[in-house]
Design an enzyme around this catalytic site. Structure first.
Site, PDB file in Angstrom:
ATOM      1  N   ALA A 104       0.838  -1.206   0.000  1.00 55.31           N
ATOM      2  CA  ALA A 104       0.000   0.000   0.000  1.00 55.31           C
ATOM      3  C   ALA A 104       0.866   1.246   0.000  1.00 55.31           C
ATOM      4  CB  ALA A 104      -0.928   0.003   1.222  1.00 55.31           C
ATOM      5  N   ASP A 105       0.342   2.310  -0.577  1.00 54.32           N
ATOM      6  CA  ASP A 105       1.023   3.598  -0.549  1.00 54.32           C
ATOM      7  C   ASP A 105      -0.027   4.700  -0.596  1.00 54.32           C
ATOM      8  OD1 ASP A 105       3.916   4.651  -0.687  1.00 54.32           O
ATOM      9  OD2 ASP A 105       2.814   5.958  -2.039  1.00 54.32           O
TER      10      ASP A 105
END
Length: 193
Positions: free
Chosen positions: A68-69
């Protein structure tokens, strides 16, 4: 049977993923976060994929990996994590009194033959109250902005400046948990305790 792996060192993502009740381990991806597009949704999707793929080589067959980012976007410009206090001040000065978008990209990889992959992004609008320069400097002095996209944490001291949001609160913190859980349901039966 595989394990669920969070490919992130973020304590906020670890806390959010624990809300699913699924057992998981953390193996941070040791990649360099390089944004290669000006489109925030494309940027976070690509970065989340890179994080998941970086851990894939260290995972066992049948493991499920989550990368995730998160980025903040103001006037179509991506704001990542500030490099220093001056950059944090500049970001917060631009965000104060305005609304902006927070995008989190998520990739779910199931290692095996064939490799399964789902990548998506979630967008949440955040409305920030006007802030004085002194309030911005006081907030920066807490140290809280330095490891966060857009130089703020909605779950911390910055909460007093958030007038409202449109969308998923957890997405702003760093992981759209309910949407992610929808994808993880199909793997739930196969995850080890």
């Amino acid at each position: 049977m595989g394990k669920l792996i969070l490919a992130s060192a973020s304590p906020r993502r670890k806390e959010l993923l624990s809300l699913t009740g699924l057992p998981f381990i953390v193996i941070p991806g040791n990649g360099e976060e390089v944004i290669r597009t000006s489109d925030p949704a494309e940027a976070v999707e690509a970065l989340s994929m890179e994080k998941a793929e970086a851990v894939c080589g260290r995972a066992d067959e049948e493991d499920v990996i989550i990368g995730a980012d998160t980025v903040v976007a103001l006037d179509s410009r991506i704001l990542g994590k500030p490099a220093n206090e001056e950059e944090a001040f500049s970001m917060l000065k631009r965000l104060q009194g305005r609304e902006h978008a927070v995008y989190t990209g998520v990739t779910v990889l199931k290692k095996g033959k064939p490799l399964e992959r789902v990548t998506f992004s979630e967008k949440t609008m955040v409305h920030v109250l006007p802030m004085t320069d002194e309030e911005i400097l006081d907030y920066i002095a807490t140290g809280e902005p330095m490891d966060k996209a857009g130089a703020y944490g909605i779950q911390g001291r910055f909460a007093v400046y958030v007038r409202g949001i449109e969308g998923d609160y957890q997405n702003v913190v760093g992981l759209p948990v309910s949407r992610l859980y929808g994808f993880l349901r199909k793997y739930k039966e196969n995850l080890n305790d």
